[in-house]
Design an enzyme around this catalytic site. Structure first.
Site, PDB file in Angstrom:
ATOM      1  N   ARG A 119       0.582  -1.436   0.091  1.00  0.00           N
ATOM      2  CA  ARG A 119      -0.315   0.057   0.067  1.00  0.00           C
ATOM      3  C   ARG A 119       0.884   1.188   0.051  1.00  0.00           C
ATOM      4  O   ARG A 119       1.228   1.822   0.684  1.00  0.00           O
ATOM      5  CB  ARG A 119      -0.749   0.322   1.304  1.00  0.00           C
ATOM      6  CG  ARG A 119      -1.611  -1.433   1.178  1.00  0.00           C
ATOM      7  CD  ARG A 119      -2.743  -1.607  -0.023  1.00  0.00           C
ATOM      8  NE  ARG A 119      -4.202  -1.221   0.383  1.00  0.00           N
ATOM      9  CZ  ARG A 119      -5.685  -1.264   0.945  1.00  0.00           C
ATOM     10  NH1 ARG A 119      -4.776  -2.516   1.565  1.00  0.00           N
ATOM     11  NH2 ARG A 119      -5.948  -0.693   0.226  1.00  0.00           N
ATOM     12  N   GLN A 124      -0.233   2.482  -5.831  1.00  0.00           N
ATOM     13  CA  GLN A 124      -1.823   3.509  -5.655  1.00  0.00           C
ATOM     14  C   GLN A 124      -2.158   2.533  -7.310  1.00  0.00           C
ATOM     15  O   GLN A 124      -3.270   2.281  -6.659  1.00  0.00           O
ATOM     16  CB  GLN A 124      -1.928   4.309  -5.432  1.00  0.00           C
ATOM     17  CG  GLN A 124      -2.002   4.966  -4.482  1.00  0.00           C
ATOM     18  CD  GLN A 124      -2.243   5.772  -3.969  1.00  0.00           C
ATOM     19  OE1 GLN A 124      -2.006   7.159  -4.258  1.00  0.00           O
ATOM     20  NE2 GLN A 124      -2.463   6.308  -2.705  1.00  0.00           N
ATOM     21  N   ASP A 127      -3.767  -1.095  -6.627  1.00  0.00           N
ATOM     22  CA  ASP A 127      -4.369  -1.322  -5.564  1.00  0.00           C
ATOM     23  C   ASP A 127      -5.150  -1.324  -6.041  1.00  0.00           C
ATOM     24  O   ASP A 127      -6.397  -0.697  -6.026  1.00  0.00           O
ATOM     25  CB  ASP A 127      -4.127   0.173  -4.978  1.00  0.00           C
ATOM     26  CG  ASP A 127      -4.764  -0.793  -3.176  1.00  0.00           C
ATOM     27  OD1 ASP A 127      -5.395  -1.888  -3.300  1.00  0.00           O
ATOM     28  OD2 ASP A 127      -3.796   0.499  -2.375  1.00  0.00           O
ATOM     29  N   SER A 130      -7.581  -0.706  -2.752  1.00  0.00           N
ATOM     30  CA  SER A 130      -8.380  -0.020  -2.746  1.00  0.00           C
ATOM     31  C   SER A 130      -9.219   0.415  -3.480  1.00  0.00           C
ATOM     32  O   SER A 130      -9.932   0.797  -3.624  1.00  0.00           O
ATOM     33  CB  SER A 130      -7.361   1.797  -3.322  1.00  0.00           C
ATOM     34  OG  SER A 130      -6.139   1.566  -2.010  1.00  0.00           O
ATOM     35  N   TYR A 226      -1.560  -0.734   9.572  1.00  0.00           N
ATOM     36  CA  TYR A 226      -3.097  -0.757   8.924  1.00  0.00           C
ATOM     37  C   TYR A 226      -3.482  -1.362  10.515  1.00  0.00           C
ATOM     38  O   TYR A 226      -2.617  -0.916  11.712  1.00  0.00           O
ATOM     39  CB  TYR A 226      -2.844  -2.772   8.601  1.00  0.00           C
ATOM     40  CG  TYR A 226      -2.883  -3.066   7.030  1.00  0.00           C
ATOM     41  CD1 TYR A 226      -3.945  -2.757   6.796  1.00  0.00           C
ATOM     42  CD2 TYR A 226      -1.694  -3.327   6.952  1.00  0.00           C
ATOM     43  CE1 TYR A 226      -3.810  -2.359   5.474  1.00  0.00           C
ATOM     44  CE2 TYR A 226      -1.851  -2.971   5.325  1.00  0.00           C
ATOM     45  CZ  TYR A 226      -3.106  -2.879   4.570  1.00  0.00           C
ATOM     46  OH  TYR A 226      -2.928  -3.208   2.566  1.00  0.00           O
TER      47      TYR A 226
END
Ligand code: NAD
Length: 386
Positions: A119, A124, A127, A130, A226
């Site tokens: 992450r 991104q 990802d 996401s 996280y």
């Protein structure tokens, strides 16, 4: 020539791993793309759309000819065993059961699990968690709005004033932020809670007030940015602090997850029964243990309200991005295209483990499991979730 393929996903999955737009980019780059017949129908793409984009639409993918196989749901062992040695698969693969890993290592394929993509800011564009969480968070709000016997926005009319709906969002990750933003766009007032320290600022940035439940930041912070599972004492303090906010809400949306663990239980039946009759609860994690006691994935459950006649509706979601097959597939396919671009160097497929994205995502390679490799995903995520 590199052969890239996407199968028709098994029902009830509605998404597809490649859409015509991504197929066109891949074929223009000189690659051969195979799409299984009817693979894109549920996502709004006909076989003809794929042909126009340059794909060969085939009744069954000749798996032995494929260099890169993109997929949404984990591949069955029967498909894995037909792949050629050295082929690369990219898709969602959790849970990482012994059987799945054994099938992938026996076939000597490189399996890139989207759940393991780090992450980081650079990752991104690939990802999948996401991009799909974005769709899921948006969907949560729509599921609530359509069932709530009230408006979301304030309405000041000649016939009187309707106050805005009060929405509580628990879990302010990618899905939670999208749920807050969607509920705000519909005009609701939104309060939210998460146990990661940075979440308060993230919630405020999309217009929610933050519910502080008085936990130490160390209690909720796990590896890699996280959350971690709360101990029993902290979890019970969190429930007590959330209870009055939930009781006062018209809508509760829960999106709280801890990687590799069952969803944390944030609301008990007693907490939900304290809501007004007609209120709606949407549990995005119903299929992973449930944030809300009594939620059932794929079903609505009615719980009698302790505040009078009538009930509260608990909506258990099951694969919410699949309810938005067109746009969820569009984003997923772009993630696949970006992963494929990482893999192809000088017109050859090269799995370079100096690249932290490929090293993080690979769960099997050349007949061995890489699940125990230290994951680059354990470095803190840089940048915002959005
Ligand atoms: P997730 O799906 O794992 O969990 C959703 C949210 O639930 C998280 O915010 C988590 O903190 C929260 N949660 C867990 N237990 C909880 C509890 N008991 N009570 C309340 N909330 C609880 O999360 P995600 O959306 O995949 O995001 C995980 C992390 O990765 C976040 O820090 C996010 O900002 C970050 N991220 C970074 C990037 C990037 O840098 N580029 C991209 C995506 C996500």
């Amino acid at each position: 020539m590199i052969t890239i393929a996407a199968p028709r996903e098994p029902e009830p999955e509605t998404r597809v791993a490649l859409v015509p737009e991504t197929v066109m980019a891949l074929t223009r780059a000189g690659h051969r793309v195979l799409i299984e017949t009817a693979a894109g129908i549920a996502a709004g793409h006909s076989d003809e759309d794929y042909r126009k984009a340059g794909a060969d639409v085939v009744d069954g993918i000749p798996l032995a000819e494929v260099s890169i196989l993109t997929h949404v749901t984990p591949l069955p062992a029967s498909a894995i065993s037909r792949l050629g040695e050295g082929a690369v698969t990219i898709g969602l693969m959790a849970p990482f059961t012994d059987e799945r890993i054994a099938a992938l290592t026996a076939a000597r394929v490189t399996a890139l699990a989207c759940e393991k993509i780090p992450r980081t800011s650079r990752a991104q564009a690939m990802d999948v968690l996401s991009s799909q969480a974005l769709a899921a968070g948006y969907r949560c709000v729509l599921e609530a709005a359509i069932r709530l016997p009230r408006f979301f926005p304030l309405a000041m009319t000649a016939a009187g004033t309707v106050p805005p709906a009060k929405v509580v969002v628990l879990g302010i990750g990618v899905a939670g932020l999208q749920a807050i933003a969607t509920a705000k766009r519909l005009g609701a007032t939104v309060a939210a809670n998460d146990i990661r320290p940075s979440s308060a600022e993230e919630a405020r940035s999309v217009g929610a007030t933050f519910i502080d439940v008085g936990l130490d930041s160390a209690e909720g912070t796990g590896k890699g940015g996280y959350a971690r599972s709360l101990g029993a004492d902290a979890a019970s303090r969190q429930q007590q602090a959330l209870a009055p906010h939930i009781a006062d809400a018209d809508v509760l949306i829960t999106t709280a997850g801890v990687p590799g663990k069952a969803a944390p239980r944030l609301a008990t039946s007693d907490m939900i029964a304290a809501m007004r009759p007609g209120s709606v609860v949407v549990d995005m994690l119903a299929a992973s243990g449930g944030n809300v006691e009594g939620s059932v994935a794929g079903s609505d459950v009615q719980l009698p309200s302790a505040r009078g006649q009538g009930h509260i509706t608990i909506v258990g979601l099951d694969t919410p991005p699949a309810q938005l097959a067109a746009d969820a597939s569009r984003l997923y396919a772009k993630n696949m295209q970006n992963m494929i671009n990482l893999l192809i160097v000088d017109n050859e497929v090269q799995v370079d483990f100096d690249d932290d994205i490929l090293a993080g995502a690979a769960i099997t390679h050349q007949g061995s499991s890489r699940l125990e490799e230290p994951s680059p995903a354990s470095t803190p995520p840089k940048g915002d979730a959005q």
